[in-house]
Design a protein around this motif. Sequence first.
Motif, short mmCIF file in Angstrom:
data_model
loop_
_atom_site.label_atom_id
_atom_site.label_comp_id
_atom_site.label_asym_id
_atom_site.label_seq_id
_atom_site.Cartn_x
_atom_site.Cartn_y
_atom_site.Cartn_z
N VAL A 1 17.78 6.16 24.71
CA VAL A 1 18.54 5.52 25.59
C VAL A 1 18.54 4.04 25.70
O VAL A 1 17.62 3.06 25.36
CB VAL A 1 17.91 5.76 27.08
N LYS A 2 19.89 3.60 25.03
CA LYS A 2 20.31 2.37 24.79
C LYS A 2 21.07 1.71 26.15
O LYS A 2 21.11 0.38 25.96
CB LYS A 2 20.92 2.04 23.40
N ASN A 3 21.79 2.58 26.60
CA ASN A 3 22.67 2.14 27.73
C ASN A 3 22.39 2.96 28.99
O ASN A 3 22.82 4.24 28.77
CB ASN A 3 24.28 2.06 27.26
N ASP A 4 22.12 2.25 29.89
CA ASP A 4 21.66 3.28 31.35
C ASP A 4 22.74 3.83 31.90
O ASP A 4 22.91 4.99 32.14
CB ASP A 4 20.78 2.39 32.32
N ASP A 5 23.89 2.99 31.91
CA ASP A 5 25.08 3.61 32.40
C ASP A 5 25.69 4.89 31.71
O ASP A 5 26.29 5.76 32.34
CB ASP A 5 26.22 2.71 32.47
N LYS A 6 25.77 4.71 30.18
CA LYS A 6 26.28 5.90 29.71
C LYS A 6 25.15 7.05 29.81
O LYS A 6 25.76 8.32 29.54
CB LYS A 6 26.32 5.40 28.22
N MET A 7 23.88 6.71 29.97
CA MET A 7 23.14 7.86 29.87
C MET A 7 23.36 8.56 31.46
O MET A 7 23.31 9.77 31.36
CB MET A 7 21.50 7.06 30.02
N ILE A 8 23.38 7.74 32.36
CA ILE A 8 23.67 8.54 33.83
C ILE A 8 24.91 9.44 33.74
O ILE A 8 25.27 10.24 34.31
CB ILE A 8 23.76 7.41 34.68
N LYS A 9 25.97 8.97 32.99
CA LYS A 9 27.27 9.50 32.47
C LYS A 9 27.11 10.84 32.10
O LYS A 9 27.81 11.66 32.52
CB LYS A 9 28.31 8.75 32.08
N THR A 10 26.25 10.95 31.13
CA THR A 10 26.23 12.21 30.44
C THR A 10 25.37 13.06 31.24
O THR A 10 25.60 14.48 31.15
CB THR A 10 25.19 11.93 29.19
N LEU A 11 24.59 12.70 32.54
CA LEU A 11 24.12 13.64 33.25
C LEU A 11 25.08 13.65 34.60
O LEU A 11 24.59 14.72 35.42
CB LEU A 11 22.88 13.04 33.87
N GLY A 12 26.28 13.49 34.48
CA GLY A 12 27.13 13.86 35.55
C GLY A 12 27.24 12.87 36.66
O GLY A 12 28.23 12.99 37.53
N GLY A 13 26.73 11.68 36.35
CA GLY A 13 26.97 10.50 37.44
C GLY A 13 25.96 10.67 38.67
O GLY A 13 25.06 11.63 38.91
N LEU A 14 25.81 9.60 39.30
CA LEU A 14 24.74 9.61 40.49
C LEU A 14 24.98 10.56 41.55
O LEU A 14 24.08 10.99 42.01
CB LEU A 14 24.80 7.98 40.99
N ASN A 15 26.16 10.81 41.84
CA ASN A 15 26.67 11.50 42.85
C ASN A 15 26.16 13.31 42.66
O ASN A 15 25.57 13.94 43.32
CB ASN A 15 28.06 11.83 43.18
#
Length: 470
Positions: free
Chosen positions: A26-40
């Motif tokens: 993980v180098k970018n937290d936002d991109k990592m969360i996006k690959t998991l479908g987003g926070l919602n």
Amino acid sequence: MGDNKVNIIKTGIGKKLILVEYPGLVKNDDKMIKTLGGLNKISRVFSNEKRRLELRYHPDNIYNKPAMGDSTTASGLFIKVKIKRPKDPNQGPMTHTVEILGKCAKKYHFNSLCDFQYLPLQKDPQTNKVSYIYDDIAPKNDCDIFCKPEAPLFCTPFVFTKNDTVNTKIHRSDKDQKHNLGNEDVIGIARTRTEGSEYVSFNLIDPFPEKPNPFIVKKLQIKYISDAQFEKVRQLFAECPIWNRIALIYESEVSNDKLKVILPSMAYYFTTGPWRTMYVRYGYDPRKDFQSRLYQTFDFRYRFKTGIGSLVKSRSEAISEVMKEDCSNSNDSLSQPKQNVFYPYFEEGQLPRSRQCIFRYCDLRIAKVQEMLKRVPSPASGAICNEKTGWLPSNFNDDCRQIISDQIMEHIKSMKQKAQIIIEDLNESRDVSENEDYEEEGIQEEFENEARTAEDQMDVTDELNLLLET
């Protein structure tokens, strides 16, 4: 840590956190969360224990198949460690600050296969140039579905593999299968087979086994089998060449564990064909004997209507009911017909032993079925049995199933009628006893009134006598 100072901060020890073991750097937290479908989407997965966490390495590509993460229980603490080093080592020791961020009781890990990640690429046959056609085929809105008839064809399968878990087992070669009799841990059939037994697939060409496997003869010497048990089973096969397991257990009174050792030394087992699931005596060929039609397999599976399923139970349910009755020794409701789960035959006026049970045709002790078996015409000389129906006509199985279904329905109706009559008699006797109780109560009240009146009269007489005396 020697002389180093350690400061522990426990402010977050009551905070519950969930661990996600992300399979990547993980180098970018936002991109990592996006690959998991987003926070919602992540929060929805966390709130439902049965859902799996999806990981898409190309979240903007609809043709990308996700890797699935499973949830498991965990126990641990999330800590944050800060080390403060002095500029001059002589000024003092290092200071370690340990902050407890929270505790973990659940984690998600990705142990499944990622399957195939399909990229929407197309090769030009003239220039041999590969181009990325995602924007040409992926609709951006509802209108694009109908406004792009010239879009190139790009179809991907829904799934590429049957299972998404990694299989680490080693398959056994055919050579090892001949020499090793199932002693190794290998991938095989779901139902385990007895070592050394002869399992035969029915056909009209190959010969059937004449003698038992030598391995079974050695096994009989090791296992404790009494001569009486062995002789009982041998005598049954001498009387009848084809048996099923439940009938052998019932007639020989030999336990199933002992029978597993005895049977391979006396008979081979059919896995397919008209005698499926039957044990056939070595040296006997049912394809050459018209009398073997009596021992063909009758697989009875009753299609229950609403309400009847509670009366005729499955084998496991019927066995559990028998165990409960043996423990309680109670006779329950009169309206429940009883199933004899260990009885191998089907007779008139009884229920089958389970919802699905396998009989031989000779086990159907019903006059209509036995009469139909006798009326089956003898085959012409040189005729051979059918690979599916054996020596019986093609519609014989359906006719027998209909007869047995009608017998079961009539039996259940008669049992219900008898139970209704008994219940009505019990209600009438209860009403009569209640009326008698009411009559006894009325008589008792009249008797008490008369007694009370007599006492009153005696009191009045005593008073008159006293007045006369004075």
